[in-house]
Design an enzyme around this catalytic site. Sequence first.
Site, PDB file in Angstrom:
ATOM      1  N   ASP A   1     -23.320 -64.378 -33.648  1.00 26.10           N
ATOM      2  CA  ASP A   1     -24.257 -64.442 -32.523  1.00 26.10           C
ATOM      3  C   ASP A   1     -23.851 -65.613 -31.635  1.00 26.10           C
ATOM      4  O   ASP A   1     -23.872 -66.771 -32.063  1.00 26.10           O
ATOM      5  CB  ASP A   1     -25.681 -64.640 -33.058  1.00 26.10           C
ATOM      6  CG  ASP A   1     -26.739 -64.355 -32.007  1.00 26.10           C
ATOM      7  OD1 ASP A   1     -26.376 -64.167 -30.831  1.00 26.10           O
ATOM      8  OD2 ASP A   1     -27.927 -64.309 -32.365  1.00 26.10           O
TER       9      ASP A   1
ATOM     10  N   ASP B   1     -23.622 -60.322 -26.836  1.00 22.89           N
ATOM     11  CA  ASP B   1     -23.456 -61.607 -27.508  1.00 22.89           C
ATOM     12  C   ASP B   1     -23.597 -61.528 -29.018  1.00 22.89           C
ATOM     13  O   ASP B   1     -23.710 -62.562 -29.677  1.00 22.89           O
ATOM     14  CB  ASP B   1     -24.473 -62.611 -26.962  1.00 22.89           C
ATOM     15  CG  ASP B   1     -25.916 -62.153 -27.158  1.00 22.89           C
ATOM     16  OD1 ASP B   1     -26.133 -60.957 -27.439  1.00 22.89           O
ATOM     17  OD2 ASP B   1     -26.835 -62.979 -27.018  1.00 22.89           O
ATOM     18  N   GLU B   2     -23.563 -60.340 -29.577  1.00 27.34           N
ATOM     19  CA  GLU B   2     -23.894 -60.204 -30.993  1.00 27.34           C
ATOM     20  C   GLU B   2     -23.157 -59.016 -31.593  1.00 27.34           C
ATOM     21  O   GLU B   2     -23.053 -57.964 -30.973  1.00 27.34           O
ATOM     22  CB  GLU B   2     -25.416 -60.014 -31.103  1.00 27.34           C
ATOM     23  CG  GLU B   2     -25.972 -59.948 -32.485  1.00 27.34           C
ATOM     24  CD  GLU B   2     -27.481 -59.760 -32.446  1.00 27.34           C
ATOM     25  OE1 GLU B   2     -28.069 -59.610 -33.539  1.00 27.34           O
ATOM     26  OE2 GLU B   2     -28.080 -59.741 -31.341  1.00 27.34           O
TER      27      GLU B   2
END
Length: 485
Positions: free
Chosen positions: A11, A105-106
């Site tokens: 993350d 983002d993950e």
Amino acid sequence: MRREPSIIHLDLDAFFAAVEQRDKPSLRGKPVIVGGVGVRGVVATASYEARKFGVRSAMRTAEARARCPHAAYLSGRFAAYRMTSRAVMATLRELSPLVEPVSFDEAYVDLAAGPSADLSPAAIERRAHELKERVRSVTGGLTASVGAGTSKLVAKIASDLRKPDGLLVVAAGTEADLLHPMPVSRIPGVGPATGERLRRVGIHTVGELARAAESDLVAALGQAHGHSLARLARAEDDREVVPLRESKSVSAEDTFERDIVDPALLTAHVDRLATRVCERLIRERLSGRTVTVKIRLFDFTTYTRSATLAGPTDDVRVVLRLARRLLTEVDTSAGVRLLGVGVSGLADWVQEDLFASGMGEEATDTKDSKDAVEAENAEGDRGATTFQGTETAASPTQEVEPPRRWSPGQDVAHTDYGRGWVWGAGQRRVTVRFETAETPPGPVRTFASDDPDLAPYTPLTWPSYGEEPDDGLADLAPRRRPPYL
């Protein structure tokens, strides 16, 4: 249950805000809030400096301004986010072919499918450290939190526990030691409403949830939710890491940190998600006939509502109008934990002016929607000098060019001063700070908003790492990312 902690969850920390701080040296170490900058905007991401003041994702921008008035409020730059995200996803694929992006983002990575045969906790921790350094290198300094475990659940919780810029490997057999002391709110699916129901039956921790009779949980929470939480509390999560495949629809959704009951805020989120979907349609030269709204309530009850047009469209006004109407068809008064908007029935053409006739009253709604999803530039620079001048009315036959709009944070280039970004705009002026990721903090200059020497600019700072036709990112609007415009 796996025998090794071979699932990694990565993350990126405060991703949107971190990219802005990377590319804007004057904002490093200062509060930065990315999202809708208008009066009805919503926060997509707040930097850790802003979070100290209580600003969080999905909060109304107006509330964020009250809590942290001195922050930099910026609208989103998806070209920069997408390029940075692709660099990270390419790095993850060096570890394993099984990479499941969850948002920009993950992502999850299955190390068991990778080339290394050593999946011991020590080896995985070493590789996770190397991964964090590699991510820092390919993104120009961004940090990531990494968790590793025997399941997606454990890996996700592990990365959350070590934010920001942390690392935690949970060895097989130690899951209960990690989970059981935690409050039940740490389990995905336990929001305020579910947490209150559990507290009423004496359940406060994950350990108490794991020891509870499953029949009691079903009685308190319902069949599906009760069984699901009972399994998760025992760390029983057999979900595989599945790379995303070619999509037959374009969609975006957000999961909120707190259940939302405010109808106006829900409408603002629908506007933001619909706008993001239409931006993708236009970028990919696609259109669609069916608009769908997905609503998940506090108790995990999920509703979908759809409407099908006579022909395909990529018009944000049409999608906004339908999405808003579909939202009203579901009773959301108990609280919404997830909201999504999608367009399906894709085609590579658009039926122009599908609702060109009979818009009448709708035209007012369209302007309101646009206000909700665009940056209110006058808000961006409240201290800007007023541009004094006289406007000349155009003759009926004179073609008038629409005024240029500048969004806070937008990349621009000036023929004399070079590259920079919009610090604020309003009163027919635009203020620009001239700096880039490679320069020190730069000077600020103000221009007329129609200055011919100033133009929008899209920097291609970060490589896309090849032309992968389906990298799983095209359909993913960040779940905390909103924008939010």
